[in-house]
Write an enzyme that holds these catalytic residues in place. Structure first.
Site, mmCIF file in Angstrom:
data_model
loop_
_atom_site.group_PDB
_atom_site.id
_atom_site.type_symbol
_atom_site.label_atom_id
_atom_site.label_comp_id
_atom_site.label_asym_id
_atom_site.label_seq_id
_atom_site.Cartn_x
_atom_site.Cartn_y
_atom_site.Cartn_z
ATOM 1 C CE LYS A 13 -2.116 -0.383 3.956
ATOM 2 N NZ LYS A 13 -1.754 -2.407 4.352
ATOM 3 N NE ARG A 87 -3.482 -1.023 10.479
ATOM 4 C CZ ARG A 87 -2.810 -0.699 9.573
ATOM 5 N NH1 ARG A 87 -2.416 0.967 9.195
ATOM 6 N NH2 ARG A 87 -1.737 -0.629 9.685
ATOM 7 N NE ARG A 126 7.001 -2.710 6.004
ATOM 8 C CZ ARG A 126 5.836 -2.466 6.026
ATOM 9 N NH1 ARG A 126 5.305 -2.684 4.711
ATOM 10 N NH2 ARG A 126 5.689 -2.605 7.044
ATOM 11 N NE ARG A 159 6.563 -0.209 10.331
ATOM 12 C CZ ARG A 159 5.323 0.057 9.477
ATOM 13 N NH1 ARG A 159 5.324 0.396 8.119
ATOM 14 N NH2 ARG A 159 4.511 -0.588 9.829
ATOM 15 N NE ARG A 170 2.701 -4.864 11.360
ATOM 16 C CZ ARG A 170 3.752 -4.295 9.931
ATOM 17 N NH1 ARG A 170 4.647 -4.939 10.343
ATOM 18 N NH2 ARG A 170 3.255 -3.620 9.366
HETATM 19 P P1 AMP Z 1 1.642 0.593 9.274
HETATM 20 O O1 AMP Z 1 2.343 1.838 8.779
HETATM 21 O O2 AMP Z 1 0.193 1.209 8.426
HETATM 22 O O3 AMP Z 1 1.724 -0.822 9.195
HETATM 23 O O4 AMP Z 1 0.921 0.600 11.078
HETATM 24 C C1 AMP Z 1 1.742 0.797 11.983
HETATM 25 C C2 AMP Z 1 0.930 0.527 13.127
HETATM 26 O O5 AMP Z 1 0.159 2.386 13.284
HETATM 27 C C3 AMP Z 1 -0.437 -0.338 12.939
HETATM 28 O O6 AMP Z 1 0.410 -1.909 13.325
HETATM 29 C C4 AMP Z 1 -0.884 -0.266 14.195
HETATM 30 O O7 AMP Z 1 -0.876 -0.217 15.281
HETATM 31 C C5 AMP Z 1 -1.101 1.532 13.866
HETATM 32 N N1 AMP Z 1 -2.241 2.441 12.862
HETATM 33 C C6 AMP Z 1 -1.779 2.575 11.425
HETATM 34 N N2 AMP Z 1 -3.211 2.691 10.880
HETATM 35 C C7 AMP Z 1 -4.008 2.647 12.217
HETATM 36 C C8 AMP Z 1 -5.376 3.007 12.451
HETATM 37 N N3 AMP Z 1 -6.105 3.243 11.399
HETATM 38 N N4 AMP Z 1 -5.492 1.941 13.478
HETATM 39 C C9 AMP Z 1 -5.433 1.414 14.163
HETATM 40 N N5 AMP Z 1 -3.853 2.093 14.376
HETATM 41 C C10 AMP Z 1 -3.301 2.424 13.317
#
Ligand code: AMP
Length: 212
Positions: A13, A87, A126, A159, A170
């Site tokens: 994404k 989400r 990654r 990360r 996740r």
């Molecule tokens: P990402 O970079 O999109 O993989 O997001 C990293 C982390 O941020 C996720 O595993 C969640 O802990 C948090 N996060 C990001 N977006 C959301 C969301 N819309 N709702 C809840 N937690 C989020």
């Protein structure tokens, strides 16, 4: 125009959002990036969010909904590309409520379909730029210069939530809490599926056709 990107962690994404946003002059709103910036700044929000993020859990809906409200105006671009939000179904409903108050709605929701086996492979290799948040992969998308971001030269990191235990969580959280969002947009008739297992360039081509 408001576009939502949906898909599991590692589905591509963020990588695709960056290119599409540039091509179509969209504001790219990535909630994960926004949260990581809060963590880096040591804000109260960042401190509260970090525990959830490091474990691979979702940050609570009320925090996320507040974060996204107020960022939905895009006066200087052709629209917004939401990457990582919603989400949960509660977030999707809150987004619809906020948009409908302005006579708008989600135009298209794009689902990046990738098998779990492929997701695990991608997340395992990654690395991420802590400066501009670009993601790389040891094999599929390596940086030009080893361990440095092509865009800003910052040293790449792994990360915390790309470590195996957090990755497992996740994917589980995605399955239970985020997959119902697919049905939400499907029944609204605005879900478009893209084969996210193709090469980065092939996915870009499919996206360009899906977002006209
Ligand atoms: P990402 O970079 O999109 O993989 O997001 C990293 C982390 O941020 C996720 O595993 C969640 O802990 C948090 N996060 C990001 N977006 C959301 C969301 N819309 N709702 C809840 N937690 C989020």
């Amino acid at each position: 125009m408001l576009i939502v990107f949906l898909g599991a962690p590692g589905a591509g994404k963020g990588t695709q959002a960056r290119t599409l946003a540039e091509k179509k002059n969209l504001t790219h709103l990535a909630t994960g990036d926004l949260l990581r910036a809060e963590v880096a700044a040591g804000s109260d929000l960042g401190l509260a969010a970090k525990t959830f993020m490091d474990r691979g859990d979702l940050v609570p809906d009320d925090v996320m909904i507040r974060m996204i409200q107020g960022r939905l105006d895009s006066p200087e671009s052709a629209g917004i590309l939401l990457d990582g939000f919603p989400r949960t179904v509660a977030q999707a409903q809150a987004l619809d409520d906020a948009l409908s108050a302005e006579g708008a709605g989600v135009d298209r929701s794009i689902y990046f379909e990738v098998s779990e086996e492929e997701l695990v492979r991608r997340l395992a290799g990654r690395s991420t730029c802590p400066g501009c948040q670009r993601a790389y992969h040891d094999t599929f998308n390596p940086p030009k210069s080893a361990e440095e971001c092509d865009g800003c030269g910052t040293k790449l990191i792994e990360r915390e939530d790309d470590k195996p235990e957090a990755v497992r969580n996740r994917l589980k959280v995605y399955g239970t809490q985020t997959t119902p969002v697919l049905e939400y947009y499907k029944s609204a008739g605005i879900l478009v599926e893209v084969d996210g297992e193709q090469s980065i360039v092939a996915v870009q081509t499919d996206l360009a056709a899906a977002v006209v």
